[in-house]
Scaffold this motif. Structure first.
Motif, mmCIF file in Angstrom:
data_model
loop_
_atom_site.group_PDB
_atom_site.id
_atom_site.type_symbol
_atom_site.label_atom_id
_atom_site.label_comp_id
_atom_site.label_asym_id
_atom_site.label_seq_id
_atom_site.Cartn_x
_atom_site.Cartn_y
_atom_site.Cartn_z
ATOM 1 N N PHE A 620 0.819 -1.202 0.000
ATOM 2 C CA PHE A 620 0.000 0.000 0.000
ATOM 3 C C PHE A 620 0.856 1.257 0.000
ATOM 4 O O PHE A 620 0.486 2.274 -0.559
ATOM 5 N N SER A 621 2.001 1.180 0.636
ATOM 6 C CA SER A 621 2.820 2.383 0.680
ATOM 7 C C SER A 621 3.858 2.393 -0.436
ATOM 8 O O SER A 621 4.579 3.350 -0.601
ATOM 9 N N GLY A 622 3.932 1.332 -1.184
ATOM 10 C CA GLY A 622 4.972 1.255 -2.201
ATOM 11 C C GLY A 622 4.476 1.038 -3.610
ATOM 12 O O GLY A 622 4.106 1.977 -4.297
ATOM 13 N N ARG A 623 4.417 -0.192 -4.001
ATOM 14 C CA ARG A 623 4.243 -0.490 -5.428
ATOM 15 C C ARG A 623 2.803 -0.557 -5.919
ATOM 16 O O ARG A 623 2.570 -0.670 -7.100
ATOM 17 N N TRP A 624 1.894 -0.611 -4.999
ATOM 18 C CA TRP A 624 0.475 -0.693 -5.378
ATOM 19 C C TRP A 624 0.143 -1.956 -6.143
ATOM 20 O O TRP A 624 -0.720 -1.938 -7.023
ATOM 21 N N HIS A 625 0.831 -3.027 -5.838
ATOM 22 C CA HIS A 625 0.480 -4.273 -6.525
ATOM 23 C C HIS A 625 -0.619 -4.980 -5.730
ATOM 24 O O HIS A 625 -0.368 -5.934 -5.011
ATOM 25 N N PHE A 626 -1.818 -4.486 -5.915
ATOM 26 C CA PHE A 626 -2.941 -5.010 -5.140
ATOM 27 C C PHE A 626 -3.245 -6.454 -5.503
ATOM 28 O O PHE A 626 -3.825 -7.188 -4.720
ATOM 29 N N ASN A 627 -2.859 -6.861 -6.703
ATOM 30 C CA ASN A 627 -3.105 -8.244 -7.107
ATOM 31 C C ASN A 627 -2.373 -9.212 -6.186
ATOM 32 O O ASN A 627 -2.919 -10.243 -5.794
ATOM 33 N N THR A 628 -1.148 -8.868 -5.794
ATOM 34 C CA THR A 628 -0.430 -9.777 -4.907
ATOM 35 C C THR A 628 -0.922 -9.653 -3.465
ATOM 36 O O THR A 628 -0.805 -10.603 -2.698
ATOM 37 N N CYS A 629 -1.459 -8.481 -3.121
ATOM 38 C CA CYS A 629 -2.081 -8.350 -1.793
ATOM 39 C C CYS A 629 -3.215 -9.352 -1.676
ATOM 40 O O CYS A 629 -3.342 -10.063 -0.675
ATOM 41 N N ILE A 630 -4.042 -9.375 -2.688
ATOM 42 C CA ILE A 630 -5.193 -10.262 -2.640
ATOM 43 C C ILE A 630 -4.730 -11.716 -2.642
ATOM 44 O O ILE A 630 -5.256 -12.553 -1.916
ATOM 45 N N ALA A 631 -3.690 -11.977 -3.424
ATOM 46 C CA ALA A 631 -3.150 -13.339 -3.450
ATOM 47 C C ALA A 631 -2.687 -13.754 -2.060
ATOM 48 O O ALA A 631 -2.916 -14.888 -1.638
ATOM 49 N N SER A 632 -2.047 -12.824 -1.353
ATOM 50 C CA SER A 632 -1.539 -13.213 -0.036
ATOM 51 C C SER A 632 -2.688 -13.411 0.955
ATOM 52 O O SER A 632 -2.603 -14.254 1.838
ATOM 53 N N ILE A 633 -3.751 -12.653 0.771
ATOM 54 C CA ILE A 633 -4.921 -12.882 1.618
ATOM 55 C C ILE A 633 -5.531 -14.245 1.321
ATOM 56 O O ILE A 633 -5.927 -14.992 2.224
ATOM 57 N N MET A 634 -5.560 -14.598 0.041
ATOM 58 C CA MET A 634 -6.105 -15.904 -0.332
ATOM 59 C C MET A 634 -5.270 -17.018 0.287
ATOM 60 O O MET A 634 -5.808 -18.021 0.773
ATOM 61 N N THR A 635 -3.962 -16.821 0.253
ATOM 62 C CA THR A 635 -3.085 -17.821 0.849
ATOM 63 C C THR A 635 -3.388 -17.968 2.340
ATOM 64 O O THR A 635 -3.466 -19.076 2.874
ATOM 65 N N PHE A 636 -3.552 -16.852 2.974
ATOM 66 C CA PHE A 636 -3.842 -16.837 4.401
ATOM 67 C C PHE A 636 -5.173 -17.539 4.687
ATOM 68 O O PHE A 636 -5.285 -18.352 5.604
ATOM 69 N N VAL A 637 -6.141 -17.242 3.865
ATOM 70 C CA VAL A 637 -7.454 -17.876 4.033
ATOM 71 C C VAL A 637 -7.348 -19.381 3.803
ATOM 72 O O VAL A 637 -7.969 -20.180 4.501
ATOM 73 N N ASN A 638 -6.532 -19.759 2.821
ATOM 74 C CA ASN A 638 -6.346 -21.187 2.565
ATOM 75 C C ASN A 638 -5.770 -21.886 3.794
ATOM 76 O O ASN A 638 -6.177 -22.989 4.141
ATOM 77 N N LEU A 639 -4.834 -21.229 4.437
ATOM 78 C CA LEU A 639 -4.232 -21.803 5.641
ATOM 79 C C LEU A 639 -5.282 -21.943 6.737
ATOM 80 O O LEU A 639 -5.406 -22.989 7.372
ATOM 81 N N LEU A 640 -6.039 -20.877 6.908
ATOM 82 C CA LEU A 640 -7.099 -20.890 7.911
ATOM 83 C C LEU A 640 -8.065 -22.032 7.681
ATOM 84 O O LEU A 640 -8.450 -22.743 8.595
ATOM 85 N N SER A 641 -8.453 -22.205 6.448
ATOM 86 C CA SER A 641 -9.511 -23.176 6.189
ATOM 87 C C SER A 641 -8.982 -24.600 6.194
ATOM 88 O O SER A 641 -9.742 -25.535 6.381
ATOM 89 N N SER A 642 -7.664 -24.773 6.011
ATOM 90 C CA SER A 642 -7.197 -26.156 5.963
ATOM 91 C C SER A 642 -7.030 -26.737 7.375
ATOM 92 O O SER A 642 -7.448 -27.849 7.627
ATOM 93 N N ASP A 643 -6.432 -25.982 8.285
ATOM 94 C CA ASP A 643 -6.092 -26.571 9.575
ATOM 95 C C ASP A 643 -6.918 -26.060 10.755
ATOM 96 O O ASP A 643 -7.122 -26.772 11.723
ATOM 97 N N SER A 644 -7.350 -24.834 10.654
ATOM 98 C CA SER A 644 -7.823 -24.155 11.847
ATOM 99 C C SER A 644 -9.008 -24.829 12.519
ATOM 100 O O SER A 644 -9.055 -24.935 13.741
ATOM 101 N N GLU A 645 -9.955 -25.276 11.743
ATOM 102 C CA GLU A 645 -11.138 -25.861 12.346
ATOM 103 C C GLU A 645 -10.753 -27.027 13.256
ATOM 104 O O GLU A 645 -11.243 -27.156 14.368
ATOM 105 N N HIS A 646 -9.839 -27.804 12.710
ATOM 106 C CA HIS A 646 -9.360 -28.942 13.466
ATOM 107 C C HIS A 646 -8.707 -28.496 14.776
ATOM 108 O O HIS A 646 -9.023 -28.993 15.856
ATOM 109 N N TRP A 647 -7.833 -27.500 14.640
ATOM 110 C CA TRP A 647 -7.127 -27.028 15.837
ATOM 111 C C TRP A 647 -8.082 -26.428 16.863
ATOM 112 O O TRP A 647 -7.933 -26.623 18.048
ATOM 113 N N VAL A 648 -9.020 -25.705 16.364
ATOM 114 C CA VAL A 648 -9.981 -25.089 17.278
ATOM 115 C C VAL A 648 -10.725 -26.181 18.042
ATOM 116 O O VAL A 648 -10.894 -26.116 19.253
ATOM 117 N N GLU A 649 -11.118 -27.216 17.320
ATOM 118 C CA GLU A 649 -11.820 -28.311 17.969
ATOM 119 C C GLU A 649 -10.943 -28.983 19.017
ATOM 120 O O GLU A 649 -11.410 -29.406 20.070
#
Length: 768
Positions: A620-649
């Motif tokens: 946001f303060s530099g290159r404005w490559h929002f496409n990779t921002c969204i990609a990194s959020i997707m990656t984060f969400v993928n991590l959340l959805s793969s393991d977290s439910e199990h761990w929470v349980e």
RNA sequence: GCGGAGGUGGCGAAAUUGGCAGACGCACCAGCUUGAGGUGCUGGCGCCCACAAGGCAUAGGGGUUCAAGUCCCCUCCUCCGCACCA
């Protein structure tokens, strides 16, 4: 006007549906007299300083628009708004702004504009087209007599005076042709003088020579055709001899004068000396017509055998050049210029390709030029106190020639401000690029009724830190506004030289391999997309598909993909939250626990979260490559959805951590998709939603506009959402809660309140 | 011709200073789910060879380096701008 206003309204609605946040309090509408009166005011200031003037000249005429166009608005011989319409040349009296007075400054300023793309700077450099050279007078051999003896006489005389200085008498009596060259060092190799077909001297020659006239007309016709084809560069060279001769002032050499179709009337002096041995074009021409080729430059030490004409490099020494033999090209240029200046037959000059900006338009729609034509006093400017000159509202639009305003007697007939006698108003209007040349200054003081803006305010805001626009304005808007800025500076209104420190040129939207355009029928309306996928998905896809400086390839499947992703986020946060609640044991926040008690799963999750935050903060303060921002959020969400439910349980992740992570996630997504539901917000532990006008000084009337409805797709269902512009500022929490209540009361049931947050603050908030 | 930007899977694209090439997504394939699907979930997905191991891949060629999509040299191609500017 109605049409314009309805377009503005439609655009505004689309922006708002997409959840864009603007400060509408400073909105500027250039077709209102409150704005265009200042166009007129500027015009008068320029007129006073000789920067606005009227002259008759060949101008570009678009038959489709029925108006004149500036050089910058003609692209490959066609109108910039009508790709298929060939621009004609007409002789008209028009108003011009003297942008050439700033040519040098505009050029030099480019070097300092380091925040501008190299591409735009290069385009402007080319457009300004500075070239240093020499203007040299060739003497015209006396006409009429054709007497060889006298010619010889003359030759000798000129050899003498040419190098030693002309006495006054002969200087005045000798007719001259002034040529422009960047290579005066090659002048001993000049074997003809070439004139543009439009050159004044050509008219003098053809007046007495109908055959020549016909030939010249043919050349003009060839130029016209080439221009229409947008291909003047590839014109086949033709020329005709005039049977007149010119005398080279340096050596008295008598050379024929030709007229040729490759000589441009409006560059330099419209006349050149032809040096076939050292110029490719001249070489081609001389070869075709059997003109002499005289070599006068040789490479310093190259092998003779390798030598080949034309030799166009400046790395060489003079030969066959009398007393100048042996000089290098650079030395010779200097010495020869000095000789010319001393003998008053030439001088060093700087030529620009940039021409003055023709601003007269024969449109009804535009700012009236504030000038009055009086029979007695000539051109009289409208006094300041009579501004604005209002554009009449009711008018018949016909496709006839001439300015539509000239058919409105109430507008045309006025009294002369000088003598009080009857006079006529100027009926041309200004180019719309005048409006856009300074509009951004008005944003700082949009409602000022006494001046275009307040200088102190502008001093605070300017120059613009970051300007964003398409490359297509590189030599239009972006050069005009640089010019305008300098004019205002010289008027003492502002102190900055340049309008914008940095410029970002965003890409175009491409669909099916073509630029989106109405004529190609491949337009995607934001409204349709919003209807189908919701505003979040549409907006997020636009950011995800490509970095903003690149062209964006619009693929509907991609929007669907983003839409799916948003649905997943919704379900995931929902279920994780629910699970965490049921499993929740302690409610102890991660931070209050010693590091040693942090589970591995928690560490992994929080680590990933911070990496994502870091990445996005950076972008946001530099290159404005929002496409990779969204990609990194997707990656984060993928991590959340793969393991977290199990761990929470398994109780490996506490509710506090999950809440923290989800809250961050949602906040991170907010600037990328205006995605944040009140339900979710509440689930994440916020009592109410924080409201604030993004700009406190905004007109309270606009508060209503900030509550607008945006369709969002959640779980496959299209839900109407009310979006309220806010910042994450806690001090207005109460007002916020109040406003939310109001909104909820007005709109029934499933309404979700949206929150828009200023990105940087948002990220700071998350990082804490 | 001059100037600028580029060339990476079937596609949009990642790889900030040389450090696991192809992140993320689309499309596609398989399985599960589903009454149905522009649904959801799981897995696969550069090429070659496959049991495995391995080899080859960033337009092409050469070079520097322990290491190159990235740096250097040459060639080719695409897009954009300018163009008989003398």
């Amino acid at each position: 006007r109605e049409w314009t206003l309805s377009n503005i309204a439609a655009m505004k609605r689309q922006f708002q549906r997409l959840g864009m946040g603007f400060d509408w309090a400073t909105e500027v509408t250039t077709c209102f007299p409150e704005y265009y009166r200042w166009n007129q005011w500027f015009f008068l200031r320029m007129y006073e300083r000789g920067l606005a003037y009227r002259k008759k000249s060949k101008v570009n005429w678009c038959p489709e628009c029925c108006t004149v166009l500036a050089n910058e608005q003609v692209i490959d011989g066609r109108c910039w708004r009508h790709e298929d319409t060939i621009v004609e040349q007409r002789d008209l009296v028009q108003w011009f702004l003297r942008i050439t007075a700033y040519a040098q400054e505009l050029l030099e300023g480019l070097d300092k504009l380091e925040g501008w793309p190299e591409k735009v700077r290069t385009m402007q450099r080319n457009w300004i087209g500075r070239s240093e050279g020499t203007e040299v007078d060739f003497f015209l051999e006396d006409q009429g007599t054709g007497n060889r003896e006298q010619g010889t006489d003359l030759d000798e005389h000129i050899v003498k005076v040419g190098l030693q200085g002309l006495d006054d008498g002969s200087k005045e009596t000798r007719k001259r042709i002034r040529v422009f060259t960047t290579r005066v060092d090659t002048i001993f190799g000049a074997t003809s003088v070439q004139l543009a077909p439009q050159h004044a001297l050509v008219a003098a020659f053809t007046a007495a020579d109908p055959v020549l006239k016909a030939q010249v007309d043919e050349l003009i016709e060839q130029q016209r055709k080439a221009r229409e084809a947008g291909d003047l560069g590839a014109i086949e060279k033709h020329g005709v001899p005039t049977r007149h001769f010119a005398i080279n002032p340096y050596n008295g050499q008598r050379v024929p004068i030709w007229v040729a179709n490759y000589i441009l009337a409006d560059y330099g002096t419209g006349a050149i000396m032809s040096v076939p041995a050292h110029d490719e074009r001249d070489f081609e021409f001389a070869t075709k017509y059997g003109l002499l080729i005289v070599e006068v430059i040789r490479p310093a030490q190259e092998a003779e055998a390798a030598r080949q004409l034309p030799f166009v490099s400046e790395e060489g020494v003079l030969v066959n050049s009398g007393e100048f033999n042996g000089l290098s090209c650079a030395q010779a240029q200097k010495v020869l210029q000095e000789a010319a200046a001393r003998s008053a037959f030439g001088e060093a000059t700087v030529t620009y390709r940039l021409k003055d900006w023709g601003v007269s338009r024969q449109r009804y729609w535009g700012t009236p030029i504030p000038m009055i034509h009086c029979e007695r006093d000539g051109i009289v400017p409208v006094p300041d106190e009579q501004l604005p000159v209002l554009l009449p509202e009711q008018i018949e639009i016909t496709q006839q020639g001439g300015s539509p305003l000239s058919r409105v007697p109430e507008f045309v007939n006025v009294v002369c401000p000088k003598c009080g006698g009857p006079a006529k108003r100027e009926t041309d209007t200004m180019d719309t690029f005048v409006d856009s040349s300074w509009y951004f200054y008005r944003y700082t003081d949009a409602k000022n009724a006494n001046a275009p803006f307040d200088s102190e305010t502008v001093k605070y805001w300017f120059p613009i830190d970051q300007y964003i626009g398409g490359v297509e304005h590189a030599i239009l808007h972006l050069i005009y506004s640089r010019f305008w800025t300098r004019v205002m500076r010289d008027l003492g209104m502002i102190v900055n030289d340049e309008p914008a420190r940095r410029l970002f040129t965003q890409g175009m939207v491409i669909k099916d391999g073509h630029k989106m355009s109405k004529s190609k029928g491949n337009v995607v309306s934001p409204d349709d997309m919003i209807e189908k996928f919701g505003a979040d998905s549409t907006r997020m896809y636009a950011l995800f598909a490509a970095p903003p400086d690149r062209d964006l390839d619009w693929q509907e499947d991609g929007v669907a993909g983003v839409s799916r992703f948003l649905g997943r986020v919704w379900r995931l946060t929902d279920s994780l939250q629910r699970k965490a609640k049921t499993v929740s044991s302690s409610g102890i926040s991660l931070r209050s626990k010693p590091i040693s008690e942090t589970t591995e799963a928690e560490a992994k999750l929080v680590g990933a979260m911070h990496r994502t935050i870091a990445k996005i903060t950076d972008e946001f303060s530099g290159r404005w490559h929002f496409n990779t921002c969204i990609a990194s959020i997707m990656t984060f969400v993928n991590l959340l959805s793969s393991d977290s439910e199990h761990w929470v349980e398994m109780g490996e992740i506490s509710e506090a951590v999950i809440t923290d992570v989800l809250r961050s996630l949602v906040l991170l997504m907010t600037p990328l998709a205006p995605f944040l539901s009140a339900e979710l917000w509440e689930k994440l532990g916020y009592e109410g939603v924080v409201f604030r006008q993004p700009w406190p000084e905004s007109d309270p009337e606009l508060a209503k506009e900030d509550e607008l409805e945006i369709p969002v797709q959640i779980n496959g269902k299209l839900v109407t959402v009310v979006r309220v512009a806010v910042d994450a500022d806690s001090k207005s929490l109460e007002a916020a809660a109040l406003a939310e209540e109001k909104v909820r009361g007005r709109i029934s049931g499933k309404t979700v309140v949206k929150v828009i947050v200023v990105p940087r603050k948002l990220v700071n908030l998350v990082v804490r």
